[in-house]
Design a protein around this motif. Structure first.
Motif, PDB file in Angstrom:
ATOM      1  N   GLU A 165       0.824  -1.215   0.000  1.00  0.00           N
ATOM      2  CA  GLU A 165       0.000   0.000   0.000  1.00  0.00           C
ATOM      3  C   GLU A 165       0.862   1.271   0.000  1.00  0.00           C
ATOM      4  O   GLU A 165       0.435   2.316   0.469  1.00  0.00           O
ATOM      5  CB  GLU A 165      -0.976   0.001   1.179  1.00  0.00           C
ATOM      6  N   PHE A 166       2.067   1.144  -0.550  1.00  0.00           N
ATOM      7  CA  PHE A 166       3.017   2.265  -0.603  1.00  0.00           C
ATOM      8  C   PHE A 166       3.196   2.926   0.764  1.00  0.00           C
ATOM      9  O   PHE A 166       3.505   4.108   0.863  1.00  0.00           O
ATOM     10  CB  PHE A 166       2.614   3.304  -1.652  1.00  0.00           C
ATOM     11  N   ASN A 167       2.956   2.148   1.823  1.00  0.00           N
ATOM     12  CA  ASN A 167       3.145   2.636   3.187  1.00  0.00           C
ATOM     13  C   ASN A 167       2.161   3.747   3.568  1.00  0.00           C
ATOM     14  O   ASN A 167       2.395   4.491   4.527  1.00  0.00           O
ATOM     15  CB  ASN A 167       4.592   3.095   3.392  1.00  0.00           C
ATOM     16  N   PHE A 168       1.079   3.871   2.833  1.00  0.00           N
ATOM     17  CA  PHE A 168       0.106   4.939   3.117  1.00  0.00           C
ATOM     18  C   PHE A 168      -0.392   4.899   4.563  1.00  0.00           C
ATOM     19  O   PHE A 168      -0.531   5.965   5.176  1.00  0.00           O
ATOM     20  CB  PHE A 168      -1.082   4.861   2.159  1.00  0.00           C
ATOM     21  N   PRO A 169      -0.694   3.727   5.145  1.00  0.00           N
ATOM     22  CA  PRO A 169      -1.190   3.742   6.521  1.00  0.00           C
ATOM     23  C   PRO A 169      -0.246   4.452   7.490  1.00  0.00           C
ATOM     24  O   PRO A 169      -0.697   5.200   8.366  1.00  0.00           O
ATOM     25  CB  PRO A 169      -1.343   2.252   6.860  1.00  0.00           C
ATOM     26  N   ALA A 170       1.059   4.259   7.338  1.00  0.00           N
ATOM     27  CA  ALA A 170       2.026   4.937   8.219  1.00  0.00           C
ATOM     28  C   ALA A 170       2.010   6.445   7.990  1.00  0.00           C
ATOM     29  O   ALA A 170       2.113   7.226   8.943  1.00  0.00           O
ATOM     30  CB  ALA A 170       3.428   4.376   7.986  1.00  0.00           C
ATOM     31  N   PHE A 171       1.867   6.857   6.741  1.00  0.00           N
ATOM     32  CA  PHE A 171       1.820   8.293   6.439  1.00  0.00           C
ATOM     33  C   PHE A 171       0.567   8.934   7.022  1.00  0.00           C
ATOM     34  O   PHE A 171       0.624  10.032   7.579  1.00  0.00           O
ATOM     35  CB  PHE A 171       1.887   8.530   4.926  1.00  0.00           C
ATOM     36  N   PHE A 172      -0.569   8.245   6.917  1.00  0.00           N
ATOM     37  CA  PHE A 172      -1.809   8.802   7.461  1.00  0.00           C
ATOM     38  C   PHE A 172      -1.785   8.814   8.996  1.00  0.00           C
ATOM     39  O   PHE A 172      -2.321   9.734   9.613  1.00  0.00           O
ATOM     40  CB  PHE A 172      -3.028   8.075   6.906  1.00  0.00           C
ATOM     41  N   ALA A 173      -1.146   7.825   9.600  1.00  0.00           N
ATOM     42  CA  ALA A 173      -0.999   7.824  11.063  1.00  0.00           C
ATOM     43  C   ALA A 173      -0.128   9.000  11.509  1.00  0.00           C
ATOM     44  O   ALA A 173      -0.449   9.696  12.479  1.00  0.00           O
ATOM     45  CB  ALA A 173      -0.404   6.505  11.537  1.00  0.00           C
ATOM     46  N   ALA A 174       0.969   9.232  10.781  1.00  0.00           N
ATOM     47  CA  ALA A 174       1.842  10.368  11.101  1.00  0.00           C
ATOM     48  C   ALA A 174       1.098  11.692  10.922  1.00  0.00           C
ATOM     49  O   ALA A 174       1.236  12.613  11.739  1.00  0.00           O
ATOM     50  CB  ALA A 174       3.097  10.333  10.228  1.00  0.00           C
ATOM     51  N   GLN A 175       0.302  11.778   9.868  1.00  0.00           N
ATOM     52  CA  GLN A 175      -0.476  12.987   9.627  1.00  0.00           C
ATOM     53  C   GLN A 175      -1.420  13.261  10.797  1.00  0.00           C
ATOM     54  O   GLN A 175      -1.497  14.390  11.286  1.00  0.00           O
ATOM     55  CB  GLN A 175      -1.272  12.873   8.330  1.00  0.00           C
ATOM     56  N   ALA A 176      -2.131  12.256  11.241  1.00  0.00           N
ATOM     57  CA  ALA A 176      -3.083  12.426  12.342  1.00  0.00           C
ATOM     58  C   ALA A 176      -2.364  12.894  13.612  1.00  0.00           C
ATOM     59  O   ALA A 176      -2.844  13.797  14.308  1.00  0.00           O
ATOM     60  CB  ALA A 176      -3.830  11.120  12.598  1.00  0.00           C
ATOM     61  N   GLU A 177      -1.218  12.304  13.888  1.00  0.00           N
ATOM     62  CA  GLU A 177      -0.441  12.678  15.077  1.00  0.00           C
ATOM     63  C   GLU A 177       0.030  14.135  14.988  1.00  0.00           C
ATOM     64  O   GLU A 177      -0.069  14.885  15.960  1.00  0.00           O
ATOM     65  CB  GLU A 177       0.755  11.740  15.219  1.00  0.00           C
ATOM     66  N   LEU A 178       0.524  14.523  13.829  1.00  0.00           N
ATOM     67  CA  LEU A 178       1.018  15.890  13.655  1.00  0.00           C
ATOM     68  C   LEU A 178      -0.113  16.916  13.680  1.00  0.00           C
ATOM     69  O   LEU A 178       0.023  17.989  14.276  1.00  0.00           O
ATOM     70  CB  LEU A 178       1.820  15.997  12.354  1.00  0.00           C
ATOM     71  N   GLU A 179      -1.232  16.586  13.055  1.00  0.00           N
ATOM     72  CA  GLU A 179      -2.378  17.501  13.073  1.00  0.00           C
ATOM     73  C   GLU A 179      -2.902  17.683  14.497  1.00  0.00           C
ATOM     74  O   GLU A 179      -3.316  18.786  14.873  1.00  0.00           O
ATOM     75  CB  GLU A 179      -3.478  17.009  12.135  1.00  0.00           C
ATOM     76  N   ALA A 180      -2.861  16.623  15.294  1.00  0.00           N
ATOM     77  CA  ALA A 180      -3.295  16.724  16.685  1.00  0.00           C
ATOM     78  C   ALA A 180      -2.401  17.679  17.481  1.00  0.00           C
ATOM     79  O   ALA A 180      -2.831  18.238  18.483  1.00  0.00           O
ATOM     80  CB  ALA A 180      -3.298  15.344  17.335  1.00  0.00           C
ATOM     81  N   LYS A 181      -1.181  17.876  17.003  1.00  0.00           N
ATOM     82  CA  LYS A 181      -0.245  18.804  17.648  1.00  0.00           C
ATOM     83  C   LYS A 181      -0.313  20.196  17.037  1.00  0.00           C
ATOM     84  O   LYS A 181       0.484  21.067  17.387  1.00  0.00           O
ATOM     85  CB  LYS A 181       1.176  18.249  17.551  1.00  0.00           C
ATOM     86  N   GLY A 182      -1.231  20.391  16.079  1.00  0.00           N
ATOM     87  CA  GLY A 182      -1.446  21.718  15.523  1.00  0.00           C
ATOM     88  C   GLY A 182      -0.740  22.038  14.217  1.00  0.00           C
ATOM     89  O   GLY A 182      -0.799  23.169  13.745  1.00  0.00           O
ATOM     90  N   TRP A 183      -0.091  21.065  13.617  1.00  0.00           N
ATOM     91  CA  TRP A 183       0.612  21.296  12.354  1.00  0.00           C
ATOM     92  C   TRP A 183      -0.344  21.248  11.167  1.00  0.00           C
ATOM     93  O   TRP A 183      -1.292  20.468  11.167  1.00  0.00           O
ATOM     94  CB  TRP A 183       1.678  20.218  12.134  1.00  0.00           C
ATOM     95  N   GLN A 184      -0.028  22.030  10.140  1.00  0.00           N
ATOM     96  CA  GLN A 184      -0.620  21.836   8.811  1.00  0.00           C
ATOM     97  C   GLN A 184       0.297  20.825   8.133  1.00  0.00           C
ATOM     98  O   GLN A 184       1.502  21.071   8.009  1.00  0.00           O
ATOM     99  CB  GLN A 184      -0.650  23.133   8.007  1.00  0.00           C
ATOM    100  N   VAL A 185      -0.246  19.703   7.701  1.00  0.00           N
ATOM    101  CA  VAL A 185       0.580  18.596   7.224  1.00  0.00           C
ATOM    102  C   VAL A 185       0.494  18.439   5.716  1.00  0.00           C
ATOM    103  O   VAL A 185      -0.599  18.384   5.150  1.00  0.00           O
ATOM    104  CB  VAL A 185       0.169  17.278   7.919  1.00  0.00           C
ATOM    105  N   PHE A 186       1.661  18.340   5.098  1.00  0.00           N
ATOM    106  CA  PHE A 186       1.758  18.000   3.682  1.00  0.00           C
ATOM    107  C   PHE A 186       2.123  16.517   3.622  1.00  0.00           C
ATOM    108  O   PHE A 186       3.233  16.129   3.966  1.00  0.00           O
ATOM    109  CB  PHE A 186       2.806  18.850   2.970  1.00  0.00           C
ATOM    110  N   ASN A 187       1.172  15.708   3.211  1.00  0.00           N
ATOM    111  CA  ASN A 187       1.305  14.262   3.214  1.00  0.00           C
ATOM    112  C   ASN A 187       1.333  13.753   1.775  1.00  0.00           C
ATOM    113  O   ASN A 187       0.322  13.818   1.074  1.00  0.00           O
ATOM    114  CB  ASN A 187       0.114  13.668   3.985  1.00  0.00           C
ATOM    115  N   PRO A 188       2.472  13.220   1.308  1.00  0.00           N
ATOM    116  CA  PRO A 188       2.520  12.728  -0.066  1.00  0.00           C
ATOM    117  C   PRO A 188       1.553  11.572  -0.327  1.00  0.00           C
ATOM    118  O   PRO A 188       1.080  11.421  -1.449  1.00  0.00           O
ATOM    119  CB  PRO A 188       3.974  12.295  -0.257  1.00  0.00           C
ATOM    120  N   ALA A 189       1.222  10.799   0.690  1.00  0.00           N
ATOM    121  CA  ALA A 189       0.240   9.724   0.494  1.00  0.00           C
ATOM    122  C   ALA A 189      -1.136  10.307   0.183  1.00  0.00           C
ATOM    123  O   ALA A 189      -1.841   9.816  -0.701  1.00  0.00           O
ATOM    124  CB  ALA A 189       0.172   8.833   1.733  1.00  0.00           C
TER     125      ALA A 189
END
Length: 94
Positions: free
Chosen positions: A16-40
């Protein structure tokens, strides 16, 4: 002002091109207030998740199925250059 961050990490060769890990990282970063640029997330816009290559993470097969790596890399470069930071994840949850 919200700061932006680009997620970098391995994709090719991962199921899955590692998409689950990218989306998990996105959720964690957004919870900390970041605007996230996620290539997945950007690749989902290009329907990569609908390709046969998605199952195995086979980059060559995704190109044969029509994925435009040049456009993807241009997007990545823009986000790295214009964002406030980047984070690299290893793809193994660390």
């Amino acid at each position: 002002m919200v700061k932006s961050i680009y997620i970098a990490g391995p994709m090719t060769g991962f199921p899955e091109f590692n998409f689950p890990a990218f989306f998990a990282a996105q959720a964690e970063l957004e919870a900390k207030g970041w605007q996230v640029f996620n290539p997945a997330a950007k690749d989902v816009e290009a329907d990569v998740h609908q390709m046969d290559a998605y199952k195995t993470g086979d980059a060559a097969a995704s190109i044969k199925e029509g994925f435009d790596f040049r456009a993807a890399f241009m997007w990545d470069c823009d986000k790295v250059i214009n964002g406030d930071g980047s984070i690299i994840h290893t793809g193994d949850g660390k």
